[in-house]
Scaffold this motif. Structure first.
Motif, PDB file in Angstrom:
ATOM      1  N   LYS A 132     -42.754 -25.667  10.475  1.00 29.37           N
ATOM      2  CA  LYS A 132     -42.404 -26.555   9.560  1.00 29.37           C
ATOM      3  C   LYS A 132     -40.837 -26.377   9.576  1.00 29.37           C
ATOM      4  CE  LYS A 132     -46.377 -27.255   6.501  1.00 29.37           C
ATOM      5  NZ  LYS A 132     -46.992 -27.173   5.165  1.00 29.37           N
ATOM      6  N   ARG A 133     -40.155 -27.416   8.925  1.00 22.93           N
ATOM      7  CA  ARG A 133     -38.467 -27.672   8.880  1.00 22.93           C
ATOM      8  C   ARG A 133     -38.323 -26.138   7.994  1.00 22.93           C
ATOM      9  NH1 ARG A 133     -36.623 -32.948   6.733  1.00 22.93           N
ATOM     10  NH2 ARG A 133     -34.956 -31.692   6.338  1.00 22.93           N
ATOM     11  N   PRO A 134     -37.142 -25.404   8.513  1.00 20.04           N
ATOM     12  CA  PRO A 134     -36.680 -24.456   7.757  1.00 20.04           C
ATOM     13  C   PRO A 134     -35.955 -24.939   6.487  1.00 20.04           C
ATOM     14  CG  PRO A 134     -35.870 -24.283  10.059  1.00 20.04           C
ATOM     15  CD  PRO A 134     -36.514 -25.695   9.873  1.00 20.04           C
ATOM     16  N   ALA A 135     -35.937 -24.189   5.424  1.00 17.67           N
ATOM     17  CA  ALA A 135     -35.330 -24.328   3.998  1.00 17.67           C
ATOM     18  C   ALA A 135     -33.885 -24.238   3.985  1.00 17.67           C
ATOM     19  CB  ALA A 135     -35.974 -23.794   2.895  1.00 17.67           C
ATOM     20  N   VAL A 136     -33.436 -23.295   4.741  1.00 19.25           N
ATOM     21  CA  VAL A 136     -31.820 -22.825   4.902  1.00 19.25           C
ATOM     22  C   VAL A 136     -31.786 -22.096   5.998  1.00 19.25           C
ATOM     23  CG1 VAL A 136     -32.471 -20.883   3.414  1.00 19.25           C
ATOM     24  CG2 VAL A 136     -30.271 -21.810   3.472  1.00 19.25           C
ATOM     25  N   LEU A 137     -30.514 -22.255   6.693  1.00 17.77           N
ATOM     26  CA  LEU A 137     -29.918 -21.729   7.634  1.00 17.77           C
ATOM     27  C   LEU A 137     -28.603 -20.862   7.279  1.00 17.77           C
ATOM     28  CD1 LEU A 137     -29.390 -20.719  10.668  1.00 17.77           C
ATOM     29  CD2 LEU A 137     -27.940 -22.639  10.889  1.00 17.77           C
ATOM     30  N   THR A 138     -28.675 -19.176   7.032  1.00 21.07           N
ATOM     31  CA  THR A 138     -27.683 -18.614   6.426  1.00 21.07           C
ATOM     32  C   THR A 138     -27.335 -17.623   7.474  1.00 21.07           C
ATOM     33  OG1 THR A 138     -28.897 -18.742   4.092  1.00 21.07           O
ATOM     34  CG2 THR A 138     -27.404 -16.726   4.699  1.00 21.07           C
ATOM     35  N   THR A 139     -25.973 -17.513   7.641  1.00 24.27           N
ATOM     36  CA  THR A 139     -25.300 -16.593   8.233  1.00 24.27           C
ATOM     37  C   THR A 139     -24.445 -15.561   7.616  1.00 24.27           C
ATOM     38  OG1 THR A 139     -25.067 -17.831  10.168  1.00 24.27           O
ATOM     39  CG2 THR A 139     -23.664 -15.877  10.206  1.00 24.27           C
ATOM     40  N   VAL A 140     -24.602 -14.360   7.356  1.00 25.37           N
ATOM     41  CA  VAL A 140     -23.802 -13.314   6.503  1.00 25.37           C
ATOM     42  C   VAL A 140     -22.959 -12.456   7.238  1.00 25.37           C
ATOM     43  CG1 VAL A 140     -25.849 -11.887   6.328  1.00 25.37           C
ATOM     44  CG2 VAL A 140     -24.126 -11.988   4.609  1.00 25.37           C
ATOM     45  N   TYR A 141     -21.849 -12.305   6.794  1.00 25.86           N
ATOM     46  CA  TYR A 141     -21.051 -11.038   7.561  1.00 25.86           C
ATOM     47  C   TYR A 141     -20.679  -9.893   6.730  1.00 25.86           C
ATOM     48  CZ  TYR A 141     -20.141 -15.176  10.356  1.00 25.86           C
ATOM     49  OH  TYR A 141     -20.175 -16.395  11.257  1.00 25.86           O
ATOM     50  N   ILE A 142     -20.746  -8.631   7.009  1.00 26.82           N
ATOM     51  CA  ILE A 142     -20.720  -7.486   6.308  1.00 26.82           C
ATOM     52  C   ILE A 142     -19.625  -6.435   7.195  1.00 26.82           C
ATOM     53  CG2 ILE A 142     -21.788  -5.545   5.370  1.00 26.82           C
ATOM     54  CD1 ILE A 142     -24.125  -8.143   6.386  1.00 26.82           C
ATOM     55  N   PRO A 143     -18.704  -5.893   6.470  1.00 26.83           N
ATOM     56  CA  PRO A 143     -17.975  -4.816   7.207  1.00 26.83           C
ATOM     57  C   PRO A 143     -18.715  -3.705   7.623  1.00 26.83           C
ATOM     58  CG  PRO A 143     -17.098  -5.552   4.905  1.00 26.83           C
ATOM     59  CD  PRO A 143     -18.466  -5.995   4.974  1.00 26.83           C
ATOM     60  N   LYS A 144     -18.611  -3.607   8.948  1.00 29.90           N
ATOM     61  CA  LYS A 144     -19.471  -2.546   9.498  1.00 29.90           C
ATOM     62  C   LYS A 144     -19.398  -1.134   8.993  1.00 29.90           C
ATOM     63  CE  LYS A 144     -20.815  -0.393  13.886  1.00 29.90           C
ATOM     64  NZ  LYS A 144     -20.319  -0.057  15.432  1.00 29.90           N
ATOM     65  N   ALA A 145     -18.079  -0.830   8.777  1.00 27.68           N
ATOM     66  CA  ALA A 145     -17.500   0.395   8.204  1.00 27.68           C
ATOM     67  C   ALA A 145     -18.193   0.775   6.774  1.00 27.68           C
ATOM     68  CB  ALA A 145     -16.133   0.356   7.874  1.00 27.68           C
ATOM     69  N   MET A 146     -18.868  -0.233   6.010  1.00 26.37           N
ATOM     70  CA  MET A 146     -19.429  -0.211   4.787  1.00 26.37           C
ATOM     71  C   MET A 146     -21.040   0.358   4.883  1.00 26.37           C
ATOM     72  SD  MET A 146     -17.608  -2.746   2.394  1.00 26.37           S
ATOM     73  CE  MET A 146     -18.113  -2.223   1.069  1.00 26.37           C
ATOM     74  N   CYS A 147     -21.613  -0.225   6.050  1.00 26.85           N
ATOM     75  CA  CYS A 147     -22.937   0.183   6.331  1.00 26.85           C
ATOM     76  C   CYS A 147     -23.344  -0.173   7.726  1.00 26.85           C
ATOM     77  CB  CYS A 147     -23.871  -0.820   5.124  1.00 26.85           C
ATOM     78  SG  CYS A 147     -25.197  -0.338   4.772  1.00 26.85           S
ATOM     79  N   PRO A 148     -23.029   0.691   8.604  1.00 28.46           N
ATOM     80  CA  PRO A 148     -23.318   0.329   9.908  1.00 28.46           C
ATOM     81  C   PRO A 148     -24.776   0.560  10.054  1.00 28.46           C
ATOM     82  CG  PRO A 148     -22.377   2.791   9.567  1.00 28.46           C
ATOM     83  CD  PRO A 148     -22.185   1.906   8.285  1.00 28.46           C
ATOM     84  N   GLN A 149     -25.723   1.135   9.163  1.00 27.19           N
ATOM     85  CA  GLN A 149     -27.015   1.474   9.495  1.00 27.19           C
ATOM     86  C   GLN A 149     -27.754  -0.089   9.453  1.00 27.19           C
ATOM     87  OE1 GLN A 149     -25.301   2.599   6.873  1.00 27.19           O
ATOM     88  NE2 GLN A 149     -26.053   4.574   6.124  1.00 27.19           N
ATOM     89  N   LEU A 150     -27.117  -1.316   8.916  1.00 28.74           N
ATOM     90  CA  LEU A 150     -27.756  -2.415   8.841  1.00 28.74           C
ATOM     91  C   LEU A 150     -28.262  -2.879  10.287  1.00 28.74           C
ATOM     92  CD1 LEU A 150     -25.499  -4.331   6.324  1.00 28.74           C
ATOM     93  CD2 LEU A 150     -27.591  -3.398   5.918  1.00 28.74           C
ATOM     94  N   LEU A 151     -27.583  -2.445  11.578  1.00 30.93           N
ATOM     95  CA  LEU A 151     -27.858  -3.036  12.658  1.00 30.93           C
ATOM     96  C   LEU A 151     -29.122  -2.656  13.040  1.00 30.93           C
ATOM     97  CD1 LEU A 151     -24.344  -2.336  14.450  1.00 30.93           C
ATOM     98  CD2 LEU A 151     -25.558  -4.682  14.134  1.00 30.93           C
TER      99      LEU A 151
END
Length: 238
Positions: free
Chosen positions: A136-155
């Motif tokens: 079905k159609r998505p409800a939202v498209l979200t793009t978020v940017y996080i400083p890598k130096a603050m939390c590299p584990q997110l990758l």
């Protein structure tokens, strides 16, 4: 009660009791005029009110149809993950990760994050669905940017199942303050394809800057919501 109000109430009752469901065609003008022994202009007055409040969608030459119910979004009221927000409504949200990668911050993104242009940031782009049917159609498209130096584990995190806010909190980086701006934009082809809407149809665009307790910016995000399926609640007290 005026006759047009009786017609309006009649249609609303059919929707509430399930006689008419989303996408169903309501009785035609001539049928309603005959049923209520009134004129077609009176029927049109009732249908105009139903159109204005978002209950029906009138298509020239075809008739009037029950409009899809808009999802009430509380993104403008609380600091909460999308998953937690929808689960409170009894829904079972799903996520598709479009991409998760390290990039060099463009000037606009760097400015939002208080970084130097070109600094490494983690970019996470997701399509969010209000239910478990990703066809079905998505409800939202979200793009978020996080400083890598603050939390590299997110990758290394699988954000198809994990919550970004809950993940950040687990690393001691809970988002405690958010500034959000909301405006109306039109869907450019790249966005419309992902959200499965017509090119240049109206969208809610919300940009968001999130900070942790010490005041540092931890995230900058851009979210697009189709205007025909979402509405936002803003609560103000004095």
């Amino acid at each position: 009660m005026h006759r047009y109000e009786e017609i309006e109430a009649y249609v609303m009752d059919m929707i509430r009791n399930g006689t008419l469901k989303e996408g169903d065609q309501i009785p035609r003008e001539t049928e309603l005029a005959e049923l209520f022994h009134t004129s077609r202009p009176t029927v049109r007055q009732a249908l105009s009110k139903l159109t204005l409040n978002g209950t029906i969608n009138r298509i020239k030459g075809k008739g009037s149809f029950v409009q899809h119910t808009k999802l009430e979004q509380e993104y403008t009221r609380f600091i909460s993950s999308y998953r937690a927000e929808l689960q409170k409504k009894g829904l079972n949200p799903r996520t598709i990760v479009v991409n998760l990668e390290e990039i060099s911050a463009s000037e606009p993104v760097a400015h939002k994050l208080n970084l130097e242009e070109g600094a490494p940031v983690i970019k996470l782009c997701r399509l969010r669905f209000a239910g478990d049917d990703t066809a079905k159609r998505p409800a939202v498209l979200t793009t978020v940017y996080i400083p890598k130096a603050m939390c590299p584990q997110l990758l290394e995190i699988d954000f198809q199942s994990a919550s970004l806010y809950e993940t950040l909190e687990s690393f001691g980086l809970a988002v405690t303050h958010v500034l959000r701006e909301i405006e109306i934009r039109t869907a450019v082809p790249k966005i419309s394809r992902r959200l499965m809407v017509k090119d240049f149809s109206p969208l809610f665009f919300i940009s968001s800057i999130g900070r942790i307790a010490d005041g540092r910016v931890i995230e900058y995000s851009e979210s697009y919501y189709p205007a025909d399926t979402s509405k936002f609640i803003v609560e103000i007290t004095r």
